[in-house]
Design a protein around this motif. Sequence first.
Motif, short mmCIF file in Angstrom:
data_model
loop_
_atom_site.label_atom_id
_atom_site.label_comp_id
_atom_site.label_asym_id
_atom_site.label_seq_id
_atom_site.Cartn_x
_atom_site.Cartn_y
_atom_site.Cartn_z
N ASP A 1 43.33 37.86 39.68
CA ASP A 1 41.89 37.23 39.87
C ASP A 1 41.82 36.22 38.53
O ASP A 1 41.80 36.71 37.38
CB ASP A 1 41.04 38.32 39.80
CG ASP A 1 40.80 38.40 41.24
OD1 ASP A 1 41.70 38.54 42.16
OD2 ASP A 1 39.83 39.27 41.37
N ARG B 1 33.10 35.08 50.12
CA ARG B 1 32.51 36.45 49.31
C ARG B 1 31.05 36.43 49.98
O ARG B 1 30.42 35.57 50.25
CB ARG B 1 32.40 35.99 47.85
CG ARG B 1 31.66 36.83 47.06
CD ARG B 1 31.77 36.74 45.76
NE ARG B 1 30.93 38.00 45.09
CZ ARG B 1 31.25 38.36 43.82
NH1 ARG B 1 31.95 37.53 43.02
NH2 ARG B 1 30.40 39.40 43.25
N ARG C 1 38.42 46.64 34.53
CA ARG C 1 38.05 47.54 33.46
C ARG C 1 39.08 48.96 33.83
O ARG C 1 39.61 49.19 32.75
CB ARG C 1 36.78 47.99 33.74
CG ARG C 1 36.21 49.33 32.63
CD ARG C 1 34.78 49.78 33.25
NE ARG C 1 34.07 48.51 33.78
CZ ARG C 1 33.16 48.02 32.78
NH1 ARG C 1 32.99 48.25 31.73
NH2 ARG C 1 32.39 47.10 33.58
N LYS D 1 39.30 38.53 33.84
CA LYS D 1 38.36 38.45 32.97
C LYS D 1 37.92 39.65 31.85
O LYS D 1 37.40 39.35 31.10
CB LYS D 1 37.06 38.07 33.69
CG LYS D 1 36.47 39.37 34.53
CD LYS D 1 35.19 38.67 35.15
CE LYS D 1 34.18 39.80 35.61
NZ LYS D 1 34.51 40.27 36.69
N GLY E 1 36.22 45.20 42.71
CA GLY E 1 36.82 46.13 41.78
C GLY E 1 35.69 46.94 41.37
O GLY E 1 34.85 47.13 42.09
N GLY E 2 35.54 47.45 40.04
CA GLY E 2 34.22 48.20 39.67
C GLY E 2 34.61 49.50 39.30
O GLY E 2 33.67 50.39 39.46
N PHE E 3 36.00 50.20 39.47
CA PHE E 3 36.17 51.50 39.61
C PHE E 3 35.72 52.00 38.16
O PHE E 3 36.30 51.36 37.14
CB PHE E 3 37.64 51.73 39.78
CG PHE E 3 38.17 50.99 41.15
CD1 PHE E 3 37.40 51.29 42.23
CD2 PHE E 3 39.09 50.03 41.04
CE1 PHE E 3 37.69 50.71 43.65
CE2 PHE E 3 39.26 49.27 42.35
CZ PHE E 3 38.51 49.80 43.57
N GLU F 1 40.58 44.59 43.29
CA GLU F 1 40.37 43.99 42.22
C GLU F 1 40.06 44.66 40.90
O GLU F 1 38.97 44.30 40.40
CB GLU F 1 39.29 43.01 42.54
CG GLU F 1 39.58 42.05 43.58
CD GLU F 1 38.59 40.87 43.94
OE1 GLU F 1 38.95 39.77 44.28
OE2 GLU F 1 37.45 41.07 43.74
N PRO F 2 40.71 45.85 40.42
CA PRO F 2 40.38 46.46 39.39
C PRO F 2 40.42 45.57 37.98
O PRO F 2 41.49 44.94 37.80
CB PRO F 2 41.41 47.63 39.36
CG PRO F 2 42.44 47.20 40.07
CD PRO F 2 42.08 46.10 41.13
N ALA G 1 41.69 41.75 37.79
CA ALA G 1 40.78 41.19 37.48
C ALA G 1 40.69 40.65 36.09
O ALA G 1 40.10 41.41 35.34
CB ALA G 1 39.37 41.74 38.23
C1 LIG Z 1 34.47 41.37 37.33
C2 LIG Z 1 35.11 41.60 38.77
C3 LIG Z 1 36.00 42.48 38.98
C4 LIG Z 1 36.30 43.44 38.10
O1 LIG Z 1 35.43 44.41 37.81
P1 LIG Z 1 35.70 45.76 36.85
O2 LIG Z 1 34.40 46.49 36.69
O3 LIG Z 1 36.33 45.30 35.68
O4 LIG Z 1 36.68 46.38 37.69
C5 LIG Z 1 36.40 42.20 40.26
N1 LIG Z 1 36.09 41.36 41.24
C6 LIG Z 1 35.11 40.71 40.94
C7 LIG Z 1 34.80 39.53 41.93
C8 LIG Z 1 34.56 40.59 39.76
O5 LIG Z 1 33.63 39.70 39.45
#
Ligand SMILES: *Cc1c(COP(=O)(O)O)cnc(C)c1O
Length: 440
Positions: free
Chosen positions: A85, A155, A293, A66, A247-249, A290-291, A64
């Motif tokens: 991504d 989504r 961070r 960004k 993502g969000g790990f 989608e990791p 991911a």
């Molecule tokens: C920001 C985002 C991620 C990544 O999140 P992290 O906390 O950085 O792992 C993954 N998927 C989507 C759709 C996002 O918006």
Amino acid sequence: MHLYGTQAIDEQGHLTIGGTDAVELAKEYGTPLFVYDIQLFRERAKAFQKTFEDEGLGYQVAYASKAFSSIAIYQVAAEENLSLDVVSGGELYTAIQAGFPTEKIHFHGNNKSEAELRMAFEEKIGCIVVDNFYEIDLLKKLSEELEQPMNILLRVTPGVEAHTHDYITTGQEDSKFGFDLKNGQADKAFKQTYGHSFLKLMGLHCHIGSQIFDTTGFQLAAEKLVGKMSNWEKDYGYRCPVLNLGGGFGIRYTEEDQPLEPAIYVRDMIRTVKKVSAAADFQLPEIWIEPGRSLVGDAGTTLYTVGSMKEVPGLRKYAAVDGGMSDNIRPALYGAKYTSLLANKANAKASEQYTIAGKLCESGDKLIEEAHLPTLEAGDILSVFCTGAYGYSMASNYNRIGRPAVVFVENGEHQLVVRRETNEDLITHDMSYQQKVKGK
Ligand SMILES: *Cc1c(COP(=O)(O)O)cnc(C)c1O
């Protein structure tokens, strides 16, 4: 003191990263400086991929981007066989300039423009993650006009929201992103897209939050999404082959954070999907994650030079560095916490407590509220750990401060991958005011 990845302290008492001396890096490239431990990035990527391999599942691990977008990191991501991504035409352009394989690029966003979507078709990217009905209409129009196929995921907001230290399930999620799963929007989006002559509906996507420390939220989301896809197969005879759980790990910024190993998140996720799919008699989908961070966060360290100091007697000691909210807005924006180490005296006893302030014109421009450090002197090199995600990518030119340089280090070598912005760079888009000619 917690060190990350390849970080170590050498016999001179200097912090080293990737086998390079941080103090030397600061001298050579100047400060503030982002230093990325590329070996750690590779290890993180491989840990996610290995878990899928061990569980024998079709998968994609998409970076991911960004979290940190640049040509060089996209090239390393490609070397590691990651997918990518992107969330804007700018990130997509950067990926193309990096030579990233476009068939592994996924395009996100809640308000993609027609121009951005056209670019996605032109570049034949792997997949568009469709967010809303407006976008469905645009995509139908474009794909029919161009007579070109496009893979899509829908989504959805599954009504599972994960927070750093807990999670909540909500009936109907108040989010700007995605189709609501519960109120029928997702079903409507399904009916509008499945079987379309150019849009190929691959499955569902959700992203339940960021900096998540347990696996419950992912398991709940997986149950809901697999349930939905299996219902659609029963009702419409259309099978979605992909489940994207986002993502969000979580990662460890300070000792308060206790993340799981990446493998654990993925293993629990896979086991849930296997269980739920088997129970619903639904063929096991591919799982995509989608990791962001967790791939780049702790691989990044920022080096600053200490400058002015101020003591508020009886209250605190401020030490100011040569950057701040312009290169790391997270403390000011979310109260994010970081740890630091004096890179040029890494073995010295942490006898003092400082508030590390930036140099930007905001009282809230503080990087660390309570940093335990040796007595600081002007010219010391302060390293702030875990700045690899949402640091450089959220950097700004507030106060007309140029954005820092970025250096990759690995196996004792260092290379500049983003040049420091100069004063000339800061005015490249400025145009002089045209004075009106008198008497006209
Ligand atoms: C920001 C985002 C991620 C990544 O999140 P992290 O906390 O950085 O792992 C993954 N998927 C989507 C759709 C996002 O918006």
